[in-house]
Write a protein that holds these residues in place. Structure first.
Motif, PDB file in Angstrom:
ATOM      1  N   LEU A 136       0.819  -1.217   0.000  1.00 28.04           N
ATOM      2  CA  LEU A 136       0.000   0.000   0.000  1.00 28.04           C
ATOM      3  C   LEU A 136       0.850   1.263   0.000  1.00 28.04           C
ATOM      4  O   LEU A 136       0.597   2.201  -0.763  1.00 28.04           O
ATOM      5  CB  LEU A 136      -0.932  -0.003   1.213  1.00 28.04           C
ATOM      6  N   THR A 137       1.888   1.305   0.841  1.00 27.33           N
ATOM      7  CA  THR A 137       2.710   2.513   0.951  1.00 27.33           C
ATOM      8  C   THR A 137       3.458   2.830  -0.342  1.00 27.33           C
ATOM      9  O   THR A 137       3.381   3.976  -0.827  1.00 27.33           O
ATOM     10  CB  THR A 137       3.696   2.375   2.125  1.00 27.33           C
ATOM     11  N   PRO A 138       4.207   1.882  -0.950  1.00 23.61           N
ATOM     12  CA  PRO A 138       4.865   2.218  -2.220  1.00 23.61           C
ATOM     13  C   PRO A 138       3.882   2.550  -3.333  1.00 23.61           C
ATOM     14  O   PRO A 138       4.176   3.396  -4.197  1.00 23.61           O
ATOM     15  CB  PRO A 138       5.677   0.963  -2.548  1.00 23.61           C
ATOM     16  N   LEU A 139       2.696   1.913  -3.299  1.00 25.03           N
ATOM     17  CA  LEU A 139       1.682   2.219  -4.312  1.00 25.03           C
ATOM     18  C   LEU A 139       1.164   3.638  -4.144  1.00 25.03           C
ATOM     19  O   LEU A 139       0.976   4.369  -5.124  1.00 25.03           O
ATOM     20  CB  LEU A 139       0.529   1.218  -4.201  1.00 25.03           C
ATOM     21  N   ARG A 140       0.951   4.057  -2.885  1.00 25.46           N
ATOM     22  CA  ARG A 140       0.512   5.421  -2.621  1.00 25.46           C
ATOM     23  C   ARG A 140       1.576   6.429  -3.056  1.00 25.46           C
ATOM     24  O   ARG A 140       1.268   7.468  -3.642  1.00 25.46           O
ATOM     25  CB  ARG A 140       0.193   5.595  -1.138  1.00 25.46           C
ATOM     26  N   LEU A 141       2.845   6.111  -2.790  1.00 22.95           N
ATOM     27  CA  LEU A 141       3.940   6.995  -3.204  1.00 22.95           C
ATOM     28  C   LEU A 141       3.990   7.123  -4.719  1.00 22.95           C
ATOM     29  O   LEU A 141       4.131   8.226  -5.254  1.00 22.95           O
ATOM     30  CB  LEU A 141       5.266   6.470  -2.674  1.00 22.95           C
ATOM     31  N   LEU A 142       3.872   6.005  -5.416  1.00 24.82           N
ATOM     32  CA  LEU A 142       3.896   6.021  -6.877  1.00 24.82           C
ATOM     33  C   LEU A 142       2.762   6.862  -7.440  1.00 24.82           C
ATOM     34  O   LEU A 142       2.952   7.660  -8.368  1.00 24.82           O
ATOM     35  CB  LEU A 142       3.811   4.590  -7.416  1.00 24.82           C
ATOM     36  N   MET A 143       1.595   6.715  -6.873  1.00 22.60           N
ATOM     37  CA  MET A 143       0.435   7.480  -7.338  1.00 22.60           C
ATOM     38  C   MET A 143       0.593   8.970  -7.047  1.00 22.60           C
ATOM     39  O   MET A 143       0.221   9.823  -7.858  1.00 22.60           O
ATOM     40  CB  MET A 143      -0.839   6.950  -6.681  1.00 22.60           C
ATOM     41  N   THR A 144       1.142   9.283  -5.873  1.00 20.82           N
ATOM     42  CA  THR A 144       1.350  10.688  -5.509  1.00 20.82           C
ATOM     43  C   THR A 144       2.356  11.350  -6.449  1.00 20.82           C
ATOM     44  O   THR A 144       2.138  12.473  -6.917  1.00 20.82           O
ATOM     45  CB  THR A 144       1.843  10.797  -4.057  1.00 20.82           C
ATOM     46  N   VAL A 145       3.460  10.650  -6.718  1.00 15.78           N
ATOM     47  CA  VAL A 145       4.471  11.182  -7.648  1.00 15.78           C
ATOM     48  C   VAL A 145       3.866  11.396  -9.029  1.00 15.78           C
ATOM     49  O   VAL A 145       4.074  12.432  -9.667  1.00 15.78           O
ATOM     50  CB  VAL A 145       5.684  10.230  -7.735  1.00 15.78           C
ATOM     51  N   SER A 146       3.101  10.409  -9.494  1.00 13.83           N
ATOM     52  CA  SER A 146       2.490  10.503 -10.822  1.00 13.83           C
ATOM     53  C   SER A 146       1.504  11.656 -10.906  1.00 13.83           C
ATOM     54  O   SER A 146       1.487  12.411 -11.892  1.00 13.83           O
ATOM     55  CB  SER A 146       1.788   9.182 -11.171  1.00 13.83           C
ATOM     56  N   ALA A 147       0.673  11.812  -9.865  1.00 13.21           N
ATOM     57  CA  ALA A 147      -0.329  12.879  -9.874  1.00 13.21           C
ATOM     58  C   ALA A 147       0.340  14.252  -9.839  1.00 13.21           C
ATOM     59  O   ALA A 147      -0.021  15.152 -10.611  1.00 13.21           O
ATOM     60  CB  ALA A 147      -1.269  12.721  -8.687  1.00 13.21           C
ATOM     61  N   LEU A 148       1.322  14.416  -8.933  1.00 14.62           N
ATOM     62  CA  LEU A 148       2.014  15.702  -8.859  1.00 14.62           C
ATOM     63  C   LEU A 148       2.779  15.996 -10.148  1.00 14.62           C
ATOM     64  O   LEU A 148       2.786  17.125 -10.634  1.00 14.62           O
ATOM     65  CB  LEU A 148       2.980  15.709  -7.672  1.00 14.62           C
ATOM     66  N   GLY A 149       3.436  14.965 -10.704  1.00 14.47           N
ATOM     67  CA  GLY A 149       4.191  15.163 -11.933  1.00 14.47           C
ATOM     68  C   GLY A 149       3.314  15.587 -13.092  1.00 14.47           C
ATOM     69  O   GLY A 149       3.702  16.426 -13.907  1.00 14.47           O
ATOM     70  N   ALA A 150       2.111  15.025 -13.167  1.00 13.18           N
ATOM     71  CA  ALA A 150       1.196  15.370 -14.249  1.00 13.18           C
ATOM     72  C   ALA A 150       0.556  16.740 -14.049  1.00 13.18           C
ATOM     73  O   ALA A 150       0.316  17.480 -15.016  1.00 13.18           O
ATOM     74  CB  ALA A 150       0.115  14.299 -14.377  1.00 13.18           C
ATOM     75  N   LEU A 151       0.287  17.092 -12.785  1.00 10.59           N
ATOM     76  CA  LEU A 151      -0.449  18.325 -12.503  1.00 10.59           C
ATOM     77  C   LEU A 151       0.430  19.556 -12.338  1.00 10.59           C
ATOM     78  O   LEU A 151      -0.048  20.685 -12.436  1.00 10.59           O
ATOM     79  CB  LEU A 151      -1.295  18.137 -11.237  1.00 10.59           C
ATOM     80  N   LEU A 152       1.738  19.360 -12.072  1.00 16.16           N
ATOM     81  CA  LEU A 152       2.614  20.507 -11.841  1.00 16.16           C
ATOM     82  C   LEU A 152       2.677  21.448 -13.042  1.00 16.16           C
ATOM     83  O   LEU A 152       2.482  22.661 -12.886  1.00 16.16           O
ATOM     84  CB  LEU A 152       4.015  20.022 -11.454  1.00 16.16           C
ATOM     85  N   PRO A 153       2.938  20.952 -14.276  1.00 19.36           N
ATOM     86  CA  PRO A 153       2.925  21.887 -15.412  1.00 19.36           C
ATOM     87  C   PRO A 153       1.555  22.495 -15.668  1.00 19.36           C
ATOM     88  O   PRO A 153       1.451  23.626 -16.155  1.00 19.36           O
ATOM     89  CB  PRO A 153       3.384  21.018 -16.593  1.00 19.36           C
ATOM     90  N   VAL A 154       0.497  21.755 -15.309  1.00 14.66           N
ATOM     91  CA  VAL A 154      -0.855  22.306 -15.446  1.00 14.66           C
ATOM     92  C   VAL A 154      -1.035  23.484 -14.503  1.00 14.66           C
ATOM     93  O   VAL A 154      -1.525  24.555 -14.884  1.00 14.66           O
ATOM     94  CB  VAL A 154      -1.918  21.225 -15.157  1.00 14.66           C
ATOM     95  N   SER A 155      -0.599  23.314 -13.251  1.00 11.97           N
ATOM     96  CA  SER A 155      -0.722  24.372 -12.245  1.00 11.97           C
ATOM     97  C   SER A 155       0.038  25.625 -12.654  1.00 11.97           C
ATOM     98  O   SER A 155      -0.459  26.749 -12.509  1.00 11.97           O
ATOM     99  CB  SER A 155      -0.207  23.867 -10.899  1.00 11.97           C
ATOM    100  N   PHE A 156       1.258  25.443 -13.166  1.00 15.35           N
ATOM    101  CA  PHE A 156       2.071  26.586 -13.572  1.00 15.35           C
ATOM    102  C   PHE A 156       1.534  27.267 -14.825  1.00 15.35           C
ATOM    103  O   PHE A 156       1.895  28.403 -15.115  1.00 15.35           O
ATOM    104  CB  PHE A 156       3.513  26.141 -13.818  1.00 15.35           C
ATOM    105  N   SER A 157       0.685  26.547 -15.581  1.00 12.89           N
ATOM    106  CA  SER A 157       0.228  27.057 -16.873  1.00 12.89           C
ATOM    107  C   SER A 157      -1.167  27.675 -16.841  1.00 12.89           C
ATOM    108  O   SER A 157      -1.558  28.337 -17.809  1.00 12.89           O
ATOM    109  CB  SER A 157       0.228  25.920 -17.907  1.00 12.89           C
TER     110      SER A 157
END
Length: 297
Positions: free
Chosen positions: A244-265
């Motif tokens: 559960l913990t590594p899966l949550r980390l993977l999902m968090t990284v993926s979500a932040l990575g995808a949304l960061l350029p969206v947020s800045f744009s």
């Protein structure tokens, strides 16, 4: 007007343009370049007559733009400290936000991790023209002071931290960037000539940044938590709870990575404000219908 703002004035008019540029600028490998290399890139951009007319045609010039936009503050022209440059945000903020939202045994641990997270985002926001304050261990404090179970514990542990994180992100930006709407920020015409200092432009810059920051963190947390809510009932996680913990980390990284350029744009780096929306003293100083300012990140 700094060359970075000149870039955004021509290459950042639409969300799609800004998103593509930010997706490129946020490449963490640019952090490996030295300050000397960054300064040489800036010199190339400042001395080349073609850079502003055709900014992305030449590969060398394109790389120079990438270094400049990712490493240099457009308001001061100074190189941003390494850990607070936009490409460093995802690698450094992700483990902090992940740790701050994990279930903790006590309020002290929750407070420490959330303080570290908000302290880093504060430094990032200050270095890029914005700021953030500190943390929200309130849900953990309530759970440790009052023995909660069932739906109430789920509410304080799983649900409340998400909107609270988003609200505090807004609050933090508004607090630390308060001087911008109290004292005003510079507004300029399309040629980069400073027309005056506007509190209304400062308020608009801070509000837009605060909104994008809240949307980034709130959405980046709620997506993994929503997915994990359903995945918790699958046979795989029932048999392998430690995954559960590594899966949550993977999902968090993926979500932040995808949304960061969206947020800045979402909002332009070179913000626009109508002349009629400005203070009277600025109205009398120019006939321009639209003025511009550096929004920050």
């Amino acid at each position: 007007m700094d060359v970075n703002l000149q870039f955004w004035s021509t290459e950042g008019k639409s969300f799609f343009q800004r998103f593509l540029h930010w997706a490129d600028i946020l490449d963490p490998t640019v952090l490996l370049n030295s300050n000397e290399t960054i300064e040489k890139s800036r010199l190339l951009l400042q001395t080349s007559a073609q850079t502003l007319q055709e900014p992305l045609q030449d590969k060398k010039v394109k790389e120079a733009w990438k270094l400049s936009l990712s490493s240099v503050h457009p308001g001061t022209g100074e190189i941003i400290p390494l850990v607070f440059r936009p490409p460093a945000f995802l690698p450094l903020a992700t483990p902090l936000i992940f740790a701050s939202l994990l279930p903790h045994r006590g309020a002290k641990q929750a407070l420490i991790w959330q303080f570290l997270f908000h302290a880093y985002t504060a430094g990032f926001t200050i270095a890029n023209g914005n700021a953030t304050a500190k943390a929200e261990a309130f849900p953990y404090f309530v759970m440790t002071q009052h023995r909660l179970s069932g739906p109430m514990q789920t509410f304080f542990r799983k649900i409340l931290p998400i909107p609270l994180l988003a609200c505090l992100s807004v609050f933090n930006v508004m607090i630390v960037r308060g001087t911008e709407y109290e004292n005003g920020i510079e507004v300029m015409d399309k040629n980069g000539k400073v027309i005056g200092v506007s509190q209304k432009a400062g308020l608009k810059a801070v509000q837009d940044t605060a909104l994008s920051r809240a949307a980034l963190f709130g959405t980046a947390v709620i997506i993994p938590e929503s997915l994990l809510y359903f995945l918790n009932r699958t046979n795989f996680l029932l048999r392998n709870p430690h995954a559960l913990t590594p899966l949550r980390l993977l999902m968090t990284v993926s979500a932040l990575g995808a949304l960061l350029p969206v947020s800045f744009s979402v909002f332009p780096q070179l913000g626009e404000i109508k002349r009629d929306d400005l203070e009277k003293e600025i109205l009398s100083s120019t006939e321009e219908t639209e003025l511009f300012y550096n929004r920050g990140v």
